[in-house]
Design an enzyme around this catalytic site. Structure first.
Site, PDB file in Angstrom:
ATOM      1  N   GLY A 244      81.166  62.058  87.111  1.00 17.64           N
ATOM      2  CA  GLY A 244      82.020  62.676  88.128  1.00 17.64           C
ATOM      3  C   GLY A 244      81.389  63.854  88.847  1.00 17.64           C
TER       4      GLY A 244
ATOM      5  N   GLY B 127      77.551  58.889  86.313  1.00 18.59           N
ATOM      6  CA  GLY B 127      78.893  58.372  86.051  1.00 18.59           C
ATOM      7  C   GLY B 127      79.878  59.346  85.431  1.00 18.59           C
TER       8      GLY B 127
ATOM      9  CG  ASP C  77      72.930  60.018  93.276  1.00 22.38           C
ATOM     10  OD1 ASP C  77      72.055  59.126  93.322  1.00 22.38           O
ATOM     11  OD2 ASP C  77      73.874  59.997  92.464  1.00 22.38           O
TER      12      ASP C  77
ATOM     13  CB  THR D 229      80.161  62.656  93.881  1.00 17.54           C
ATOM     14  OG1 THR D 229      78.810  62.201  93.761  1.00 17.54           O
ATOM     15  CG2 THR D 229      80.538  62.705  95.352  1.00 17.54           C
TER      16      THR D 229
END
Length: 362
Positions: free
Chosen positions: A34, A32, A59, A36
């Site tokens: 960031g 969570g 992932d 990506t």
């Protein structure tokens, strides 16, 4: 007292983009934060200076398709709007059929190969790396799963090497017994002991090669992504320690979702969050004074789509610039204009309440 954002050293990821020897770039951190968005943006920046770039998501959640707003599969796909940037989404888990090619292989021998913890995932990872290396990309960016999965993924080369040694040891010790068991259970020699061991040994060279590359700072680096909060700081410290233990180079940290004190912030909540973030950013700079630390702003909207990622990418190469300097004439004029607007809204709301009360009395 905390240091202000302006006083902290300003870092970028230019060193990663400009290091033309890099072959593998891992992007990882707590869930969570960031990862990506950062791996996608890094891929875009690298595509501007490299002949071909592949972004691989390991992932299981696979947010890469969402980031680029394009469907990706386990095969490399050209990203819309580019001629040298590709993406693929793979799951670092595997079924026996995929890894050992054992349509008729006996469960006994298959279980023997998979009895070593983690070897099934390790072999899947090896197959994926083997495939990637034949594609001859200039650089490969890994958008990894949250920290725990990533650390296990980085252990895969050594896991498989240990697994090979164990299987070979079993073969030397119980080779005759295994052969007899194969015959008893009616296993064809094509799918027997030699097939498994041949497949494992066939991976050994690629694994040893990858292991050497992962430990070579000229070829591999790991970019840690975090946010300025306690749990993320803790996970980053754990990640850096493990990477050091694995002898994998890391000298870049991206601190995402930073609240910059650039607007007229009257909210007590936002002010409290800024103070909290500042405390943890001070700790980041104290712990990692020899790292390139890049701060990215918290935006009012999501960064989705090629154009949004391209627009966001300048923050990776140039330290974020505040739109206004606190205490300047422009900043004071904006603050006054904002207060006037808030006063106007409050007066209109008061008039509505008064009008409602008068109607009730009448």
């Amino acid at each position: 007292m905390g240091t202000s954002n302006e006083d902290l050293p300003q870092g970028t990821v230019k060193n990663v983009v400009e290091q033309d020897t890099l072959k593998w770039v891992f992007v990882g951190g707590k869930g969570g934060v960031g990862k990506t968005t950062c791996s996608s943006t890094l891929g875009i920046l690298l595509s501007q200076v490299r002949s071909s770039v592949l972004i691989i998501s390991t992932d299981p959640a696979h947010n890469l398709s969402d980031a680029f707003q394009q469907r990706f599969t386990k095969a490399p796909t050209l990203i819309n709007g580019f001629n040298n940037l590709y993406a693929m989404e793979v799951d670092p888990t595997v079924e026996n059929d995929d890894t050992l090619g054992s349509d008729g292989m006996d469960d006994f021998l298959s279980d023997l190969a998979n009895a070593i913890p983690g070897i099934d995932e390790a072999m899947s990872f090896a197959e994926m790396l083997k495939l990637v290396q034949t594609m001859d990309y200039s650089v490969i960016v890994f958008d990894t799963a949250p920290t725990g999965h990533t650390l296990r993924l980085l252990q895969f080369p050594s896991t498989l090497e240990k697994g090979l040694a164990k299987v070979m040891g079993l073969r030397n010790k119980f080779g005759g017994v295994i052969s007899q068991m194969s015959r008893i259970f009616g296993v064809d020699t094509e799918f027997g002991e030699d097939a498994i061991l041949g497949k494992l040994e066939g991976m050994k060279d690629i694994i040893e090669q990858v292991n050497r590359q992962f430990k070579d700072p000229d070829l591999t680096t790991f970019v840690c992504v975090c946010i300025p909060e306690f749990l993320s700081l803790y996970e980053t410290e754990r990640l850096v320690q493990e990477l050091t233990r694995f002898e994998i180079d890391t000298h870049n940290i991206i601190i995402n979702q930073v609240l910059f004190d650039e607007e007229v912030v009257e909210s007590k909540l936002l002010k409290a969050r800024m103070r909290m973030q500042q405390k943890y950013m001070d700790q980041f700079y104290m712990l990692y004074d020899d790292f390139n630390i890049t701060k990215l702003p918290l935006l009012p909207q999501e960064v989705c789509g090629v154009e949004a990622l391209k627009a966001f990418s300048h923050n990776f190469l140039t330290p974020y610039q505040h739109s206004l300097v606190r205490g300047s004439v422009e900043e004071l004029e904006m603050r006054i204009a904002t207060l006037k607007e808030q006063l106007k809204d409050a007066e209109e709301e008061l008039e509505k309440l008064r009008a409602g009360q008068e109607e009730t009395i009448m």
